[in-house]
Design a protein around this motif. Structure first.
Motif, mmCIF file in Angstrom:
data_model
loop_
_atom_site.group_PDB
_atom_site.id
_atom_site.type_symbol
_atom_site.label_atom_id
_atom_site.label_comp_id
_atom_site.label_asym_id
_atom_site.label_seq_id
_atom_site.Cartn_x
_atom_site.Cartn_y
_atom_site.Cartn_z
ATOM 1 N N LEU A 69 0.851 -1.187 0.000
ATOM 2 C CA LEU A 69 0.000 0.000 0.000
ATOM 3 C C LEU A 69 0.881 1.228 0.000
ATOM 4 N N HIS A 70 0.568 2.178 -0.863
ATOM 5 C CA HIS A 70 1.224 3.490 -0.878
ATOM 6 C C HIS A 70 0.201 4.454 -0.304
ATOM 7 N N SER A 71 0.531 5.062 0.838
ATOM 8 C CA SER A 71 -0.471 5.827 1.581
ATOM 9 C C SER A 71 0.108 7.109 2.171
ATOM 10 N N LYS A 72 -0.804 7.969 2.591
ATOM 11 C CA LYS A 72 -0.448 9.158 3.377
ATOM 12 C C LYS A 72 -1.162 9.017 4.713
ATOM 13 N N TYR A 73 -0.375 9.065 5.796
ATOM 14 C CA TYR A 73 -0.915 8.990 7.151
ATOM 15 C C TYR A 73 -0.869 10.374 7.775
ATOM 16 N N GLU A 74 -1.896 10.700 8.534
ATOM 17 C CA GLU A 74 -1.921 11.953 9.279
ATOM 18 C C GLU A 74 -2.153 11.620 10.748
ATOM 19 N N GLY A 75 -1.492 12.375 11.632
ATOM 20 C CA GLY A 75 -1.638 12.142 13.057
ATOM 21 C C GLY A 75 -0.826 10.961 13.549
ATOM 22 N N TRP A 76 0.190 10.548 12.796
ATOM 23 C CA TRP A 76 1.032 9.428 13.199
ATOM 24 C C TRP A 76 1.881 9.874 14.381
ATOM 25 N N PRO A 77 1.843 9.137 15.487
ATOM 26 C CA PRO A 77 2.625 9.521 16.668
ATOM 27 C C PRO A 77 4.116 9.680 16.338
ATOM 28 N N GLY A 78 4.676 10.801 16.784
ATOM 29 C CA GLY A 78 6.096 11.058 16.563
ATOM 30 C C GLY A 78 6.397 11.856 15.316
ATOM 31 N N PHE A 79 5.394 12.119 14.474
ATOM 32 C CA PHE A 79 5.601 12.908 13.265
ATOM 33 C C PHE A 79 4.737 14.159 13.355
#
Length: 189
Positions: free
Chosen positions: A116-126
Motif C-alpha cells: 500500500l502506498h499511503s499518506k498517514y496523518e496524526g502518526w505519533p512522533g511525526f
C-alpha cells in the motif's frame, strides 16, 4: 546437394543450436515470474490490507487486529512492538490521537504480498503528514508479516512539483535487498 551448400547448412544448424543453448542458459537468469496469477484470492488480499489499514488508522478500531492479523504476526517496523501485543499497544496510542487518518493512493498485489502506498496523518512522533509504503505478507487470509517505509512529507520545492515522492521511491528500491533477506530468513524458520 553440393559440398558448399552442405557446409553452409552445417554452419547454420550449429549456429541455431548455439542460439538455442544461449537462450536456455539466459532464461535461468531471468527474474522469476509473479505468482499473482496462481494465487486465487489475490484481489481479495489487496482489499483486506486496505480494510485493515483503514480500520486501524481511520476508525481506530482495536477489534480489527483479531479480524485481520495472524497470531504469529512478525512486525518489521521498529516503531511498533512485535506480534499482536505490540500492535495492540500501537493502536491504543493511535486511539489517543483525534487527528489520525489515512489516505491510500494505490494497492499492488503480487501473490501473497500486498503493498500500500499511503499518506498517514496524526502518526505519533511525526509533526505532519507521513508518506508510507506498507508491505503485508498474507497466509490463510490473515496478515502474518508487515514492513513499512515512512517519511515525513516535506513542502514541495515549487508549487506543483512532487519532489517529496523521490526519496520514498529510492528508499524502497534500496530496501528491496533488506526485504529479500528478511523473507529468506523468515522462510527458514
Amino acid at each position: 546437394m553440393r559440398l558448399e551448400n552442405r557446409s553452409q547448412l552445417q554452419v547454420w544448424s550449429r549456429l541455431a543450436a548455439l542460439i538455442g543453448i544461449v537462450c536456455l542458459l539466459l532464461s535461468n537468469f531471468a527474474p522469476a515470474r509473479s505468482q499473482a496469477r496462481n494465487h486465487p484470492d489475490a484481489p481479495d488480499l489487496g482489499a483486506t490490507a486496505r480494510q485493515a489499514t483503514i480500520a486501524i488508522f481511520r476508525d481506530r478500531d482495536s477489534t480489527a487486529i483479531d479480524r485481520f492479523f495472524s497470531e504469529s504476526l512478525v512486525q518489521h517496523d521498529p516503531n511498533i512492538g512485535d506480534g499482536l501485543p505490540g500492535l495492540r499497544a500501537f493502536v491504543t496510542e493511535l486511539a489517543n490521537s483525534p487527528t489520525t487518518n489515512v489516505t491510500i493512493y494505490r494497492t499492488v498485489v503480487d501473490g501473497d504480498i500486498v503493498m500500500l502506498h499511503s499518506k498517514y496523518e496524526g502518526w505519533p512522533g511525526f509533526p505532519g503528514p507521513v508518506i508510507a509504503f506498507d508491505l503485508f505478507r498474507f497466509k490463510d487470509g490473515k496478515i502474518v508479516e508487515h514492513w513499512v517505509d515512512k517519511l515525513p512529507r516535506p513542502v514541495p520545492i515549487r508549487p506543483g512539483i512532487r519532489s517529496w515522492m523521490v526519496r520514498p521511491l529510492l528508499s524502497i528500491a534500496n530496501r528491496q535487498r533488506q526485504i529479500e533477506l528478511s523473507f529468506a530468513t523468515s522462510s527458514k524458520s
